[in-house]
Scaffold this active site. Structure first.
Site: not given
Length: 286
Positions: A123-125, A127, A219
């Site tokens: 997961l992105d930072k 998210t 995104r």
């Protein structure tokens, strides 16, 4: 993993040890590791070769080695949604980076884990949500690209119904994170369903399912069709109403890597998204 993991498999007459393990999803690389361990491959308490033919009634015991201890761990509390000897599902908060880098050395999930961090759905930072971590090599091999991930996203503008976004993605520029549609990029497919529209926010709540796992896929796809996520500055989202991308991995489903039982783990919404949902009049029972 703090201790060795021992697993047993009833013999199927006529198969060799390696054939039996390949049928259980073991990789050649993991088999090499097991052959090097004094108790990696055992039958009736005795070490055996991978080419040994198993007889009916025998029990093959495999001992997966523990991870080497990490020299420095840092006390970072991350909520756990599910844990057993084979995997952990964290409820990752927004703002937490998964892996260490030059700019993030001590404030990451990797820094808080005593062994090797094997993330199965990065997961992105910024998210939040369910993050699956395998506790050993076998679990990692059997979970990789076999996790069904469902997200909740709040996007700008009105969207209705259900659909698919099928746009190959590639980096906009070398070494830059932003992804853009590119016919020569990697295939990317996102399913979505609109769950409601908010006139107060001029935004739509989506449930998204990833059928591929590209960097920034939801995104980039939402931005490409003219509906960037609220708070997503990298993709042109409106940051006036939310301070990070409004994206949360709400549920993961997969077959347990050892037992084979189906497992679904849900991650509750964090407080900032609960507040956003309340402002938008979205149901929080999504």
């Amino acid at each position: 993993m703090s201790a060795p993991r021992r697993l047993s498999y009833p013999a199927r007459g006529g198969e060799t040890v390696e054939q039996r393990l390949f049928a259980e999803g073991y990789s050649k690389r993991l088999l090499v590791v097991l052959k090097q361990q004094p108790d990696g491959l055992m039958v009736a308490g005795e070490r055996v070769r991978s080419t040994r033919i198993l007889q009916e009634g025998e029990l093959l015991t495999v001992t997966l080695p523990p991870d080497p201890p990490r020299m420095h761990c840092f006390p970072i509390e991350v909520p756990v949604l599910y844990r057993d000897e084979d995997l952990i599902v964290y409820n990752k908060p927004a703002g937490l980076v998964c892996h260490r880098s030059g700019s993030h050395r001590t404030d990451t999930l990797e820094s808080a884990v005593p062994g090797i961090l094997r993330v199965m759905n990065r997961l992105d930072k910024d998210t939040s949500g369910a993050l699956v971590v395998a506790c050993h090599q076998l679990a990692a091999a059997k979970l990789w690209r076999r996790i069904d991930k469902r997200y909740f996203a709040v996007v700008s503008g009105r969207m209705e119904g259900e659909g698919r976004i099928c746009l190959p993605l590639a980096r906009e520029a070398p070494y830059e994170p932003r992804q853009v549609p590119d016919p020569d990029g990697l295939p990317a497919l996102t399913e979505y369903a609109a769950l409601g529209y908010s006139t107060a926010l001029d935004a739509t709540l989506l449930r998204c399912r990833l059928l591929t796992g590209r960097m920034h896929q939801i995104r980039a796809h939402c931005a490409a069709i003219g509906h960037p996520l609220l708070g997503d500055s990298l993709y042109g989202g409106d940051c006036r109403t939310f301070s990070r991308q409004a994206l949360h991995c709400g549920e993961v489903s997969f077959l347990h890597p050892v037992t084979g039982a189906p497992l679904t783990v849900a991650a509750p919404l964090p407080q900032d998204l609960q507040t956003l949902f309340a402002r938008g009049g979205f149901s929080q029972r999504v």
